[in-house]
Design a protein around this motif. Structure first.
Motif, PDB file in Angstrom:
ATOM      1  N   THR A  64       0.737  -1.236  -0.053  1.00 31.90           N
ATOM      2  CA  THR A  64       0.122   0.030  -0.156  1.00 31.90           C
ATOM      3  C   THR A  64       1.003   1.152  -0.096  1.00 31.90           C
ATOM      4  OG1 THR A  64      -0.036  -0.163   2.461  1.00 31.90           O
ATOM      5  CG2 THR A  64      -2.048  -1.082   1.205  1.00 31.90           C
ATOM      6  N   SER A  66       0.636   5.465   0.462  1.00 32.97           N
ATOM      7  CA  SER A  66      -0.265   6.519   1.323  1.00 32.97           C
ATOM      8  C   SER A  66      -0.747   7.552   0.053  1.00 32.97           C
ATOM      9  CB  SER A  66       0.891   7.459   1.980  1.00 32.97           C
ATOM     10  OG  SER A  66       1.692   8.125   1.296  1.00 32.97           O
ATOM     11  N   VAL A  67      -1.863   8.125   0.130  1.00 34.02           N
ATOM     12  CA  VAL A  67      -2.473   8.914  -0.794  1.00 34.02           C
ATOM     13  C   VAL A  67      -1.549  10.080  -0.962  1.00 34.02           C
ATOM     14  CG1 VAL A  67      -4.538  10.726  -0.877  1.00 34.02           C
ATOM     15  CG2 VAL A  67      -4.781   8.459   0.250  1.00 34.02           C
ATOM     16  N   ASN A  68      -0.850  10.630  -0.135  1.00 35.23           N
ATOM     17  CA  ASN A  68      -0.068  11.928  -0.507  1.00 35.23           C
ATOM     18  C   ASN A  68       1.362  11.384  -1.190  1.00 35.23           C
ATOM     19  OD1 ASN A  68       0.997  10.709   1.954  1.00 35.23           O
ATOM     20  ND2 ASN A  68       1.281  12.746   3.027  1.00 35.23           N
TER      21      ASN A  68
END
Length: 135
Positions: A64, A66-68
């Motif tokens: 995974t 991170s979004v940022n």
């Protein structure tokens, strides 16, 4: 175990190589192939030499990002006996990316020193390969 690397590429470039599995396989020194299972789960195929003996491994991993775009987490269980978690923290440093990697191993087997040596060597090569890669 904590490892640190610097790559002469911008952070989004490094993040992409850690989260796009086709690109990841193209630069990883011992991972030959990864099959997507869905929802960030993969089957990982590895070839490694242990004491000059070729060994192949197949295991599942969850990857995974991170979004940022500044953190990647990889969790895997190898041979149903070794739990591995890697956290890559990415930080911009001028035109370069500083990577701090935290690796933990959980197992009853006495393999931690061997695993640490393998990860140090292979991840140094991984980030050197990312630095040399061209998109």
């Amino acid at each position: 175990m904590k490892l640190e690397f610097t790559v002469n590429k911008p952070l989004p470039y490094v993040f992409e190589y850690l989260t796009d599995m086709e690109k990841f396989v193209s630069v990883h020194p011992i991972i030959d192939k990864m099959d997507a299972l869905g929802e960030n789960n993969y089957v990982v195929y590895e070839k490694l030499k242990l004491l000059s003996i070729p060994c192949t491994f197949k295991y599942k991993a969850l990857i995974t990002g991170s979004v940022n775009g500044d953190h990647v987490n990889i969790q895997a269980v190898v041979m149903r006996m070794i739990e591995i978690e890697m956290n890559f923290h990415l930080k911009t440093n001028g035109d370069m990316t500083q990577i701090t990697e935290e690796v933990s191993f959980r197992t009853v087997l006495p393999v931690k020193p061997i695993m640490q040596k393998i990860f140090r060597e292979q991840h140094l090569q991984l980030f050197n390969n990312i630095a040399k890669a061209r998109t």
